[in-house]
Design a protein around this motif. Structure first.
Motif, PDB file in Angstrom:
ATOM      1  N   MET A   1      32.625 -18.648  62.094  1.00 55.81           N
ATOM      2  CA  MET A   1      32.789 -18.875  60.670  1.00 55.81           C
ATOM      3  C   MET A   1      31.414 -18.948  60.002  1.00 55.81           C
ATOM      4  SD  MET A   1      35.049 -21.711  58.815  1.00 55.81           S
ATOM      5  CE  MET A   1      34.570 -22.348  57.255  1.00 55.81           C
ATOM      6  N   LEU A   2      31.328 -18.342  58.854  1.00 51.30           N
ATOM      7  CA  LEU A   2      30.077 -18.363  58.106  1.00 51.30           C
ATOM      8  C   LEU A   2      29.891 -19.705  57.412  1.00 51.30           C
ATOM      9  CD1 LEU A   2      30.376 -14.848  56.443  1.00 51.30           C
ATOM     10  CD2 LEU A   2      28.917 -15.489  58.366  1.00 51.30           C
ATOM     11  N   GLU A   3      28.647 -19.999  57.087  1.00 50.13           N
ATOM     12  CA  GLU A   3      28.315 -21.228  56.379  1.00 50.13           C
ATOM     13  C   GLU A   3      27.643 -20.891  55.057  1.00 50.13           C
ATOM     14  OE1 GLU A   3      26.157 -23.975  58.794  1.00 50.13           O
ATOM     15  OE2 GLU A   3      27.459 -23.668  60.518  1.00 50.13           O
ATOM     16  N   LEU A   4      27.582 -21.884  54.189  1.00 48.81           N
ATOM     17  CA  LEU A   4      26.929 -21.719  52.900  1.00 48.81           C
ATOM     18  C   LEU A   4      25.495 -21.232  53.101  1.00 48.81           C
ATOM     19  CD1 LEU A   4      28.206 -22.255  50.171  1.00 48.81           C
ATOM     20  CD2 LEU A   4      27.097 -24.478  50.160  1.00 48.81           C
ATOM     21  N   TYR A   5      25.080 -20.278  52.325  1.00 48.23           N
ATOM     22  CA  TYR A   5      23.741 -19.671  52.307  1.00 48.23           C
ATOM     23  C   TYR A   5      23.447 -18.760  53.498  1.00 48.23           C
ATOM     24  CZ  TYR A   5      23.453 -23.269  48.783  1.00 48.23           C
ATOM     25  OH  TYR A   5      23.732 -24.074  47.711  1.00 48.23           O
ATOM     26  N   ASP A   6      24.461 -18.468  54.318  1.00 50.91           N
ATOM     27  CA  ASP A   6      24.259 -17.458  55.361  1.00 50.91           C
ATOM     28  C   ASP A   6      24.019 -16.107  54.703  1.00 50.91           C
ATOM     29  OD1 ASP A   6      24.525 -19.138  57.525  1.00 50.91           O
ATOM     30  OD2 ASP A   6      26.547 -18.476  58.072  1.00 50.91           O
ATOM     31  N   VAL A   7      23.218 -15.292  55.343  1.00 48.84           N
ATOM     32  CA  VAL A   7      22.942 -13.929  54.871  1.00 48.84           C
ATOM     33  C   VAL A   7      23.921 -12.996  55.589  1.00 48.84           C
ATOM     34  CG1 VAL A   7      21.225 -12.084  54.755  1.00 48.84           C
ATOM     35  CG2 VAL A   7      20.534 -14.472  54.419  1.00 48.84           C
ATOM     36  N   VAL A   8      24.580 -12.144  54.799  1.00 47.61           N
ATOM     37  CA  VAL A   8      25.582 -11.239  55.348  1.00 47.61           C
ATOM     38  C   VAL A   8      25.317  -9.810  54.886  1.00 47.61           C
ATOM     39  CG1 VAL A   8      27.349 -13.028  55.500  1.00 47.61           C
ATOM     40  CG2 VAL A   8      27.187 -11.658  53.429  1.00 47.61           C
ATOM     41  N   GLU A   9      25.933  -8.884  55.592  1.00 47.14           N
ATOM     42  CA  GLU A   9      25.812  -7.455  55.281  1.00 47.14           C
ATOM     43  C   GLU A   9      27.213  -6.877  55.122  1.00 47.14           C
ATOM     44  OE1 GLU A   9      24.454  -3.622  57.887  1.00 47.14           O
ATOM     45  OE2 GLU A   9      23.179  -5.406  57.972  1.00 47.14           O
ATOM     46  N   LEU A  10      27.405  -6.060  54.111  1.00 47.40           N
ATOM     47  CA  LEU A  10      28.711  -5.429  53.888  1.00 47.40           C
ATOM     48  C   LEU A  10      29.019  -4.419  54.982  1.00 47.40           C
ATOM     49  CD1 LEU A  10      28.980  -4.541  50.091  1.00 47.40           C
ATOM     50  CD2 LEU A  10      30.399  -6.132  51.379  1.00 47.40           C
ATOM     51  N   ARG A  11      30.231  -4.457  55.498  1.00 47.90           N
ATOM     52  CA  ARG A  11      30.680  -3.474  56.493  1.00 47.90           C
ATOM     53  C   ARG A  11      31.088  -2.163  55.819  1.00 47.90           C
ATOM     54  NH1 ARG A  11      32.424  -5.096  61.679  1.00 47.90           N
ATOM     55  NH2 ARG A  11      32.298  -7.328  62.026  1.00 47.90           N
ATOM     56  N   GLU A  12      31.562  -2.259  54.577  1.00 50.17           N
ATOM     57  CA  GLU A  12      32.077  -1.080  53.882  1.00 50.17           C
ATOM     58  C   GLU A  12      31.541  -1.051  52.453  1.00 50.17           C
ATOM     59  OE1 GLU A  12      36.320  -2.961  52.550  1.00 50.17           O
ATOM     60  OE2 GLU A  12      35.977  -2.646  54.688  1.00 50.17           O
ATOM     61  N   ALA A  13      31.437   0.127  51.906  1.00 50.84           N
ATOM     62  CA  ALA A  13      30.975   0.266  50.516  1.00 50.84           C
ATOM     63  C   ALA A  13      32.011  -0.315  49.561  1.00 50.84           C
ATOM     64  CB  ALA A  13      30.736   1.735  50.198  1.00 50.84           C
ATOM     65  N   MET A  14      31.529  -0.811  48.437  1.00 50.77           N
ATOM     66  CA  MET A  14      32.400  -1.297  47.361  1.00 50.77           C
ATOM     67  C   MET A  14      31.981  -0.570  46.082  1.00 50.77           C
ATOM     68  SD  MET A  14      32.762  -5.303  48.215  1.00 50.77           S
ATOM     69  CE  MET A  14      34.387  -5.340  47.499  1.00 50.77           C
ATOM     70  N   PRO A  15      32.460   0.665  45.901  1.00 52.74           N
ATOM     71  CA  PRO A  15      32.040   1.489  44.765  1.00 52.74           C
ATOM     72  C   PRO A  15      32.261   0.820  43.407  1.00 52.74           C
ATOM     73  CG  PRO A  15      33.288   2.794  46.333  1.00 52.74           C
ATOM     74  CD  PRO A  15      33.402   1.365  46.773  1.00 52.74           C
ATOM     75  N   ALA A  16      33.333   0.065  43.251  1.00 47.99           N
ATOM     76  CA  ALA A  16      33.613  -0.586  41.963  1.00 47.99           C
ATOM     77  C   ALA A  16      32.529  -1.590  41.592  1.00 47.99           C
ATOM     78  CB  ALA A  16      34.973  -1.272  42.001  1.00 47.99           C
ATOM     79  N   GLU A  17      31.859  -2.128  42.599  1.00 49.85           N
ATOM     80  CA  GLU A  17      30.774  -3.095  42.380  1.00 49.85           C
ATOM     81  C   GLU A  17      29.400  -2.444  42.517  1.00 49.85           C
ATOM     82  OE1 GLU A  17      31.294  -6.106  41.350  1.00 49.85           O
ATOM     83  OE2 GLU A  17      33.459  -6.105  41.615  1.00 49.85           O
ATOM     84  N   GLN A  18      29.396  -1.141  42.798  1.00 53.92           N
ATOM     85  CA  GLN A  18      28.166  -0.373  43.025  1.00 53.92           C
ATOM     86  C   GLN A  18      27.363  -0.948  44.202  1.00 53.92           C
ATOM     87  OE1 GLN A  18      26.292  -0.241  39.144  1.00 53.92           O
ATOM     88  NE2 GLN A  18      27.587   1.470  38.544  1.00 53.92           N
ATOM     89  N   LEU A  19      28.094  -1.336  45.260  1.00 56.89           N
ATOM     90  CA  LEU A  19      27.456  -1.868  46.463  1.00 56.89           C
ATOM     91  C   LEU A  19      27.715  -0.912  47.623  1.00 56.89           C
ATOM     92  CD1 LEU A  19      28.560  -5.602  46.171  1.00 56.89           C
ATOM     93  CD2 LEU A  19      26.253  -4.699  45.810  1.00 56.89           C
ATOM     94  N   PRO A  20      26.666  -0.433  48.270  1.00 58.66           N
ATOM     95  CA  PRO A  20      26.843   0.454  49.417  1.00 58.66           C
ATOM     96  C   PRO A  20      27.135  -0.345  50.685  1.00 58.66           C
ATOM     97  CG  PRO A  20      24.523   0.084  49.051  1.00 58.66           C
ATOM     98  CD  PRO A  20      25.253  -0.620  47.931  1.00 58.66           C
ATOM     99  N   ALA A  21      27.700   0.298  51.676  1.00 58.82           N
ATOM    100  CA  ALA A  21      27.826  -0.339  52.988  1.00 58.82           C
ATOM    101  C   ALA A  21      26.416  -0.713  53.434  1.00 58.82           C
ATOM    102  CB  ALA A  21      28.464   0.627  53.978  1.00 58.82           C
ATOM    103  N   GLY A  22      26.265  -1.883  54.015  1.00 57.19           N
ATOM    104  CA  GLY A  22      24.952  -2.335  54.458  1.00 57.19           C
ATOM    105  C   GLY A  22      24.228  -3.196  53.437  1.00 57.19           C
ATOM    106  N   ALA A  23      24.787  -3.319  52.211  1.00 57.57           N
ATOM    107  CA  ALA A  23      24.164  -4.181  51.204  1.00 57.57           C
ATOM    108  C   ALA A  23      24.099  -5.614  51.740  1.00 57.57           C
ATOM    109  CB  ALA A  23      24.947  -4.130  49.901  1.00 57.57           C
ATOM    110  N   VAL A  24      23.010  -6.294  51.448  1.00 50.47           N
ATOM    111  CA  VAL A  24      22.782  -7.642  51.965  1.00 50.47           C
ATOM    112  C   VAL A  24      22.961  -8.651  50.839  1.00 50.47           C
ATOM    113  CG1 VAL A  24      21.067  -9.174  53.009  1.00 50.47           C
ATOM    114  CG2 VAL A  24      21.210  -6.782  53.728  1.00 50.47           C
ATOM    115  N   GLY A  25      23.718  -9.721  51.149  1.00 51.32           N
ATOM    116  CA  GLY A  25      23.967 -10.769  50.169  1.00 51.32           C
ATOM    117  C   GLY A  25      23.959 -12.136  50.823  1.00 51.32           C
ATOM    118  N   THR A  26      24.181 -13.161  49.998  1.00 53.21           N
ATOM    119  CA  THR A  26      24.150 -14.549  50.454  1.00 53.21           C
ATOM    120  C   THR A  26      25.474 -15.230  50.116  1.00 53.21           C
ATOM    121  OG1 THR A  26      21.779 -14.638  50.034  1.00 53.21           O
ATOM    122  CG2 THR A  26      22.908 -16.744  50.254  1.00 53.21           C
TER     123      THR A  26
END
Length: 65
Positions: A1-26
């Motif tokens: 399970m992830l925790e608050l402020y963990d850094v994650v990477e998208l497995r799949e693109a989210m075109p509606a959000e203009q986020l490619p697969a591999g985008a990094v977020g918190t």
């Protein structure tokens, strides 16, 4: 399970959000009801938020460091 402020990477693109697969977020919020989901913030190189998306655990990969 992830925790608050963990850094994650998208497995799949989210075109509606203009986020490619591999985008990094918190992870900025964790939902547990009705099922586990994560509010993830994606920022540009200057630190400005470009997207805030609620994602299921299977949509992200935990990144070390």
């Amino acid at each position: 399970m992830l925790e608050l402020y963990d850094v994650v990477e998208l497995r799949e693109a989210m075109p509606a959000e203009q986020l490619p697969a591999g985008a990094v977020g918190t992870v900025v919020h964790i939902f547990s009801d009705p099922s586990t989901a994560y509010e993830v913030e994606f920022a540009d190189a200057d630190g400005r938020t470009v997207a805030m998306v609620t994602l299921r655990a299977d949509q992200v990969i935990h990144r070390d460091g």
